[in-house]
Scaffold this motif. Structure first.
Motif, PDB file in Angstrom:
ATOM      1  N   LEU A 169       0.830  -1.202   0.000  1.00 35.21           N
ATOM      2  CA  LEU A 169       0.000   0.000   0.000  1.00 35.21           C
ATOM      3  C   LEU A 169       0.866   1.253   0.000  1.00 35.21           C
ATOM      4  O   LEU A 169       0.628   2.188  -0.770  1.00 35.21           O
ATOM      5  CB  LEU A 169      -0.952  -0.003   1.195  1.00 35.21           C
ATOM      6  CG  LEU A 169      -1.850   1.222   1.346  1.00 35.21           C
ATOM      7  CD1 LEU A 169      -2.729   1.435   0.120  1.00 35.21           C
ATOM      8  CD2 LEU A 169      -2.704   1.074   2.604  1.00 35.21           C
ATOM      9  N   GLN A 170       1.900   1.287   0.837  1.00 32.91           N
ATOM     10  CA  GLN A 170       2.771   2.451   0.870  1.00 32.91           C
ATOM     11  C   GLN A 170       3.464   2.647  -0.480  1.00 32.91           C
ATOM     12  O   GLN A 170       3.571   3.772  -0.974  1.00 32.91           O
ATOM     13  CB  GLN A 170       3.825   2.335   1.972  1.00 32.91           C
ATOM     14  CG  GLN A 170       4.704   3.572   2.042  1.00 32.91           C
ATOM     15  CD  GLN A 170       5.797   3.491   3.084  1.00 32.91           C
ATOM     16  OE1 GLN A 170       5.756   2.668   3.988  1.00 32.91           O
ATOM     17  NE2 GLN A 170       6.790   4.351   2.957  1.00 32.91           N
ATOM     18  N   ALA A 171       3.900   1.559  -1.096  1.00 27.13           N
ATOM     19  CA  ALA A 171       4.573   1.665  -2.395  1.00 27.13           C
ATOM     20  C   ALA A 171       3.642   2.241  -3.457  1.00 27.13           C
ATOM     21  O   ALA A 171       4.041   3.111  -4.236  1.00 27.13           O
ATOM     22  CB  ALA A 171       5.094   0.302  -2.829  1.00 27.13           C
ATOM     23  N   VAL A 172       2.404   1.778  -3.493  1.00 30.19           N
ATOM     24  CA  VAL A 172       1.452   2.306  -4.481  1.00 30.19           C
ATOM     25  C   VAL A 172       1.169   3.773  -4.198  1.00 30.19           C
ATOM     26  O   VAL A 172       1.126   4.586  -5.127  1.00 30.19           O
ATOM     27  CB  VAL A 172       0.141   1.487  -4.507  1.00 30.19           C
ATOM     28  CG1 VAL A 172      -0.872   2.115  -5.457  1.00 30.19           C
ATOM     29  CG2 VAL A 172       0.410   0.053  -4.908  1.00 30.19           C
ATOM     30  N   ARG A 173       1.021   4.141  -2.948  1.00 28.59           N
ATOM     31  CA  ARG A 173       0.819   5.558  -2.614  1.00 28.59           C
ATOM     32  C   ARG A 173       1.979   6.402  -3.128  1.00 28.59           C
ATOM     33  O   ARG A 173       1.778   7.472  -3.708  1.00 28.59           O
ATOM     34  CB  ARG A 173       0.721   5.737  -1.099  1.00 28.59           C
ATOM     35  CG  ARG A 173      -0.576   5.355  -0.487  1.00 28.59           C
ATOM     36  CD  ARG A 173      -0.488   5.619   1.000  1.00 28.59           C
ATOM     37  NE  ARG A 173      -1.626   5.140   1.731  1.00 28.59           N
ATOM     38  CZ  ARG A 173      -1.563   4.657   2.968  1.00 28.59           C
ATOM     39  NH1 ARG A 173      -0.409   4.595   3.606  1.00 28.59           N
ATOM     40  NH2 ARG A 173      -2.654   4.254   3.570  1.00 28.59           N
ATOM     41  N   GLU A 174       3.210   5.944  -2.874  1.00 26.27           N
ATOM     42  CA  GLU A 174       4.388   6.701  -3.285  1.00 26.27           C
ATOM     43  C   GLU A 174       4.467   6.855  -4.802  1.00 26.27           C
ATOM     44  O   GLU A 174       4.702   7.951  -5.308  1.00 26.27           O
ATOM     45  CB  GLU A 174       5.661   6.011  -2.780  1.00 26.27           C
ATOM     46  CG  GLU A 174       5.868   6.126  -1.302  1.00 26.27           C
ATOM     47  CD  GLU A 174       7.097   5.377  -0.814  1.00 26.27           C
ATOM     48  OE1 GLU A 174       7.967   5.015  -1.659  1.00 26.27           O
ATOM     49  OE2 GLU A 174       7.201   5.147   0.396  1.00 26.27           O
ATOM     50  N   VAL A 175       4.285   5.755  -5.515  1.00 21.25           N
ATOM     51  CA  VAL A 175       4.428   5.785  -6.971  1.00 21.25           C
ATOM     52  C   VAL A 175       3.326   6.618  -7.612  1.00 21.25           C
ATOM     53  O   VAL A 175       3.594   7.445  -8.492  1.00 21.25           O
ATOM     54  CB  VAL A 175       4.473   4.357  -7.541  1.00 21.25           C
ATOM     55  CG1 VAL A 175       4.367   4.361  -9.046  1.00 21.25           C
ATOM     56  CG2 VAL A 175       5.749   3.652  -7.106  1.00 21.25           C
ATOM     57  N   THR A 176       2.085   6.440  -7.179  1.00 23.87           N
ATOM     58  CA  THR A 176       0.995   7.203  -7.794  1.00 23.87           C
ATOM     59  C   THR A 176       1.102   8.690  -7.454  1.00 23.87           C
ATOM     60  O   THR A 176       0.707   9.534  -8.257  1.00 23.87           O
ATOM     61  CB  THR A 176      -0.390   6.648  -7.413  1.00 23.87           C
ATOM     62  OG1 THR A 176      -0.547   6.665  -5.988  1.00 23.87           O
ATOM     63  CG2 THR A 176      -0.581   5.238  -7.948  1.00 23.87           C
ATOM     64  N   ALA A 177       1.652   9.020  -6.303  1.00 21.53           N
ATOM     65  CA  ALA A 177       1.828  10.431  -5.932  1.00 21.53           C
ATOM     66  C   ALA A 177       2.850  11.119  -6.847  1.00 21.53           C
ATOM     67  O   ALA A 177       2.771  12.324  -7.062  1.00 21.53           O
ATOM     68  CB  ALA A 177       2.265  10.545  -4.479  1.00 21.53           C
ATOM     69  N   LYS A 178       3.790  10.363  -7.390  1.00 17.15           N
ATOM     70  CA  LYS A 178       4.785  10.935  -8.306  1.00 17.15           C
ATOM     71  C   LYS A 178       4.163  11.296  -9.656  1.00 17.15           C
ATOM     72  O   LYS A 178       4.718  12.108 -10.388  1.00 17.15           O
ATOM     73  CB  LYS A 178       5.928   9.937  -8.534  1.00 17.15           C
ATOM     74  CG  LYS A 178       6.774   9.661  -7.302  1.00 17.15           C
ATOM     75  CD  LYS A 178       7.820   8.596  -7.607  1.00 17.15           C
ATOM     76  CE  LYS A 178       8.508   8.067  -6.387  1.00 17.15           C
ATOM     77  NZ  LYS A 178       9.298   9.004  -5.645  1.00 17.15           N
ATOM     78  N   TYR A 179       3.047  10.658  -9.984  1.00 17.78           N
ATOM     79  CA  TYR A 179       2.384  10.853 -11.274  1.00 17.78           C
ATOM     80  C   TYR A 179       0.888  11.061 -11.037  1.00 17.78           C
ATOM     81  O   TYR A 179       0.087  10.152 -11.279  1.00 17.78           O
ATOM     82  CB  TYR A 179       2.595   9.640 -12.185  1.00 17.78           C
ATOM     83  CG  TYR A 179       4.037   9.232 -12.342  1.00 17.78           C
ATOM     84  CD1 TYR A 179       4.846   9.841 -13.296  1.00 17.78           C
ATOM     85  CD2 TYR A 179       4.585   8.227 -11.545  1.00 17.78           C
ATOM     86  CE1 TYR A 179       6.176   9.452 -13.456  1.00 17.78           C
ATOM     87  CE2 TYR A 179       5.914   7.839 -11.702  1.00 17.78           C
ATOM     88  CZ  TYR A 179       6.704   8.452 -12.653  1.00 17.78           C
ATOM     89  OH  TYR A 179       8.007   8.071 -12.802  1.00 17.78           O
ATOM     90  N   PRO A 180       0.486  12.218 -10.533  1.00 17.43           N
ATOM     91  CA  PRO A 180      -0.932  12.449 -10.252  1.00 17.43           C
ATOM     92  C   PRO A 180      -1.786  12.300 -11.512  1.00 17.43           C
ATOM     93  O   PRO A 180      -1.322  12.562 -12.624  1.00 17.43           O
ATOM     94  CB  PRO A 180      -0.975  13.894  -9.748  1.00 17.43           C
ATOM     95  CG  PRO A 180       0.425  14.241  -9.385  1.00 17.43           C
ATOM     96  CD  PRO A 180       1.313  13.381 -10.234  1.00 17.43           C
ATOM     97  N   GLY A 181      -3.018  11.879 -11.297  1.00 17.34           N
ATOM     98  CA  GLY A 181      -3.957  11.727 -12.399  1.00 17.34           C
ATOM     99  C   GLY A 181      -4.570  10.343 -12.426  1.00 17.34           C
ATOM    100  O   GLY A 181      -4.492   9.596 -11.453  1.00 17.34           O
ATOM    101  N   PRO A 182      -5.168   9.973 -13.562  1.00 18.28           N
ATOM    102  CA  PRO A 182      -5.849   8.684 -13.677  1.00 18.28           C
ATOM    103  C   PRO A 182      -4.867   7.503 -13.707  1.00 18.28           C
ATOM    104  O   PRO A 182      -3.815   7.581 -14.342  1.00 18.28           O
ATOM    105  CB  PRO A 182      -6.600   8.776 -15.004  1.00 18.28           C
ATOM    106  CG  PRO A 182      -6.579  10.205 -15.397  1.00 18.28           C
ATOM    107  CD  PRO A 182      -5.391  10.821 -14.741  1.00 18.28           C
TER     108      PRO A 182
END
Length: 163
Positions: free
Chosen positions: A98-111
């Motif tokens: 969960l933390q990894a997905v949060r970190e990665v998606t935060a680097k590339y905001p959007g859909p």
């Protein structure tokens, strides 16, 4: 909390290739794919992550140990895809995924989108929890045929927006 997901470079490729074998082995239960004659699973998608400007590899670290990886595609598109995601069994159910997905998606905001198999009940539970954590109730799940695999049931796809 310390950052878990770091952008991988070519020095990380051997580690990620070994993790890829574990990932493909885990998925073979649901995709019915067998290893190549030499006993390995192909890694074309992994290698593409290092060579293609539309993709990005991330190595997940727990302290000084590799704990998994994330491969993203669609960096040049309007919607990004979590194309491959893996956490080693010894690191699961500790919040690392969960933390990894949060970190990665935060680097590339959007859909964002991610595909998984309904038969993989742990993935179903995990990705629904991730979508709710990141997007609240503003996420969607649908089923799509697996490209070039009419023998397999459709994949489940979750779509959400990361801010």
């Amino acid at each position: 909390m310390t950052e878990l997901a770091r952008h991988a470079d070519t020095a990380d490729l051997p580690t990620m290739e070994r993790l890829w074998q574990l990932f493909r082995h885990d998925l073979s239960e649901f995709t019915e794919l067998l290893p190549n004659p030499d006993g390995t699973f192909g890694g074309n998608r992994l290698h593409a992550a290092f060579d293609d400007a539309d993709r990005a590899p991330y190595l997940l670290m727990s302290e000084d140990r590799p704990a998994g990886f994330v491969v993203i595609r669609g960096l040049l598109a309007s919607t990004r895809v979590l194309n491959a995601f893996f956490v080693v069994r010894g690191a699961r159910r500790k919040g690392i995924g969960l933390q990894a997905v949060r970190e990665v998606t935060a680097k590339y905001p959007g859909p964002w989108e991610v595909a998984f198999q309904d038969a993989n009940v742990n993935a179903v539970r995990f990705w629904r929890r991730v979508a709710a954590d990141i997007a609240g109730e503003a996420w969607m799940e649908e089923h799509r045929p697996v490209p070039n695999r009419p023998d397999l049931p459709p994949d489940a796809w979750i779509s959400f927006k990361a801010c």
